[in-house]
Design a protein around this motif. Structure first.
Motif, PDB file in Angstrom:
ATOM      1  N   LEU A   1     -72.455   8.365 -11.946  1.00 38.08           N
ATOM      2  CA  LEU A   1     -71.453   7.316 -11.858  1.00 38.08           C
ATOM      3  C   LEU A   1     -71.098   6.660 -13.199  1.00 38.08           C
ATOM      4  O   LEU A   1     -70.467   5.595 -13.220  1.00 38.08           O
ATOM      5  N   GLU A   2     -71.465   7.279 -14.304  1.00 39.27           N
ATOM      6  CA  GLU A   2     -70.974   6.806 -15.591  1.00 39.27           C
ATOM      7  C   GLU A   2     -69.468   7.058 -15.639  1.00 39.27           C
ATOM      8  O   GLU A   2     -68.999   8.141 -15.279  1.00 39.27           O
ATOM      9  N   VAL A   3     -68.707   6.055 -16.070  1.00 42.05           N
ATOM     10  CA  VAL A   3     -67.242   6.129 -16.087  1.00 42.05           C
ATOM     11  C   VAL A   3     -66.736   6.121 -17.525  1.00 42.05           C
ATOM     12  O   VAL A   3     -67.131   5.276 -18.331  1.00 42.05           O
ATOM     13  N   ARG A   4     -65.851   7.097 -17.820  1.00 33.95           N
ATOM     14  CA  ARG A   4     -65.251   7.166 -19.155  1.00 33.95           C
ATOM     15  C   ARG A   4     -63.815   7.651 -19.047  1.00 33.95           C
ATOM     16  O   ARG A   4     -63.488   8.423 -18.135  1.00 33.95           O
ATOM     17  N   PRO A   5     -62.946   7.220 -19.959  1.00 36.47           N
ATOM     18  CA  PRO A   5     -61.573   7.754 -19.976  1.00 36.47           C
ATOM     19  C   PRO A   5     -61.604   9.243 -20.286  1.00 36.47           C
ATOM     20  O   PRO A   5     -62.377   9.703 -21.122  1.00 36.47           O
TER      21      PRO A   5
ATOM     22  N   PHE B   1     -62.868   1.055  -7.008  1.00 33.13           N
ATOM     23  CA  PHE B   1     -63.816   1.091  -5.888  1.00 33.13           C
ATOM     24  C   PHE B   1     -65.254   0.993  -6.400  1.00 33.13           C
ATOM     25  O   PHE B   1     -66.051   0.196  -5.905  1.00 33.13           O
ATOM     26  N   LEU B   2     -65.601   1.804  -7.406  1.00 33.29           N
ATOM     27  CA  LEU B   2     -66.962   1.785  -7.950  1.00 33.29           C
ATOM     28  C   LEU B   2     -67.304   0.426  -8.554  1.00 33.29           C
ATOM     29  O   LEU B   2     -68.393  -0.114  -8.318  1.00 33.29           O
ATOM     30  N   PHE B   3     -66.373  -0.126  -9.325  1.00 36.43           N
ATOM     31  CA  PHE B   3     -66.643  -1.407  -9.979  1.00 36.43           C
ATOM     32  C   PHE B   3     -66.797  -2.535  -8.964  1.00 36.43           C
ATOM     33  O   PHE B   3     -67.532  -3.494  -9.190  1.00 36.43           O
ATOM     34  N   THR B   4     -66.102  -2.420  -7.827  1.00 30.79           N
ATOM     35  CA  THR B   4     -66.177  -3.453  -6.806  1.00 30.79           C
ATOM     36  C   THR B   4     -67.505  -3.428  -6.061  1.00 30.79           C
ATOM     37  O   THR B   4     -67.867  -4.402  -5.398  1.00 30.79           O
ATOM     38  N   LEU B   5     -68.263  -2.345  -6.183  1.00 31.66           N
ATOM     39  CA  LEU B   5     -69.595  -2.312  -5.577  1.00 31.66           C
ATOM     40  C   LEU B   5     -70.541  -3.310  -6.250  1.00 31.66           C
ATOM     41  O   LEU B   5     -71.464  -3.826  -5.623  1.00 31.66           O
ATOM     42  N   LEU B   6     -70.301  -3.574  -7.522  1.00 31.05           N
ATOM     43  CA  LEU B   6     -71.241  -4.393  -8.300  1.00 31.05           C
ATOM     44  C   LEU B   6     -71.387  -5.830  -7.793  1.00 31.05           C
ATOM     45  O   LEU B   6     -72.508  -6.348  -7.749  1.00 31.05           O
ATOM     46  N   PRO B   7     -70.297  -6.532  -7.424  1.00 32.90           N
ATOM     47  CA  PRO B   7     -70.488  -7.914  -6.955  1.00 32.90           C
ATOM     48  C   PRO B   7     -70.888  -8.043  -5.487  1.00 32.90           C
ATOM     49  O   PRO B   7     -71.018  -9.164  -4.988  1.00 32.90           O
TER      50      PRO B   7
END
Length: 269
Positions: free
Chosen positions: A208-212, A33-39
């Motif tokens: 919103l920084e994403v890490r494993p 969801f977060l990554f899809t905000l970018l485009p």
């Protein structure tokens, strides 16, 4: 196809004294969801936020200017206004836009939708692809196909039914169906808005920084936030819905505490 009709869950770790989300434990669905905000096109973002959530800054005014400008001053009023205010979004963002614009569903509706999605998604995707291909307007020259030496001829295809065939000068008005090649795994993932593997739990910071997720990372974050007593933190499971999604989108443009802005109700000092 992956959809956002099923509830997206987040487990928030909250510092009640600072009224702040330190981080959230999330699954693949929230990261996608977060990554899809970018485009998302900027015009789409403004349109989502402008009415009820208030677009801060000049872009909201610019959006309203296009919306309110008299057609007298536009070269192609309907097309130009639509292109600017409702720009085309990548295929991968379709379900994201559904989540950000849909009305909140009841629990029964959510369960029903989830069941239907699980059982009908593959059929729907196939149907959508076929419909897309069927709606593509291509034309060929039937005159060339009927020639005795048809196998030796060069065939032409056009998207205009009034085009003249370079080979025999006949009108190319016979409809032809375009057959798309099968999608690769990478193309399927992109179209579904799927970006990360479902192999670990992910940590999303307030900014919103994403890490494993890993034990080492958790310990490092607790030390960074100077948390001496873990029991003082509050663990809260929340769901991402329409309202939270829009709040998160707006906060991501304005704040470095996006999760706190979207999911916490600030207490007055």
């Amino acid at each position: 196809m992956e959809t956002y009709t099923s509830p997206i869950k987040l487990k928030l770790m909250i510092d009640p004294l600072r009224q702040k989300v330190l981080f959230a434990e999330v699954g693949k669905d929230f990261v996608d969801f977060l990554f899809t905000l970018l485009p998302l096109p900027i015009g789409t973002i403004i349109g989502l936020l402008n009415e009820e959530h208030g677009m801060v800054g000049c872009l909201g005014k610019l959006y309203n200017s296009v919306e309110n400008l008299s057609s007298t001053y536009l070269l192609n009023p309907d097309l130009d206004r639509d292109v600017l205010l409702n720009p085309m979004s990548p295929v991968a963002t379709a379900d994201l836009l559904n989540l950000l614009t849909q009305e909140e569903a009841t629990d029964d509706e959510s369960s029903h939708d989830e069941w239907n999605d699980d059982n009908e998604s593959s059929d729907k995707q196939s149907s959508d692809d076929n419909e897309s291909n069927a709606n593509s307007d291509f034309y060929i020259c039937v005159s060339c196909l009927s020639k005795s030496n048809a196998k030796e001829r060069v065939y032409y295809v056009t998207d205009n039914s009034k085009s003249i065939c370079p080979g025999c000068k006949a009108i190319m008005s016979t409809p032809a169906a375009y057959v798309a090649p099968p999608l690769t795994e990478d193309e399927i993932s992109f179209r579904e808005g799927s970006y990360v593997k479902d192999v670990v739990t992910y940590i999303v910071m307030d900014d919103l920084e994403v890490r494993p997720m890993s034990a080492t990372l958790i310990m490092a974050m607790l030390k960074e936030f100077n948390v001496k007593d873990v029991s003082s933190l509050i663990e809260k499971v929340v769901h991402l819905g329409n309202e939270e999604g829009l709040k998160l989108l707006k906060a991501s443009l304005q704040s470095e505490s996006a999760l706190s802005a979207a999911f916490l109700v600030r207490k007055e000092a």
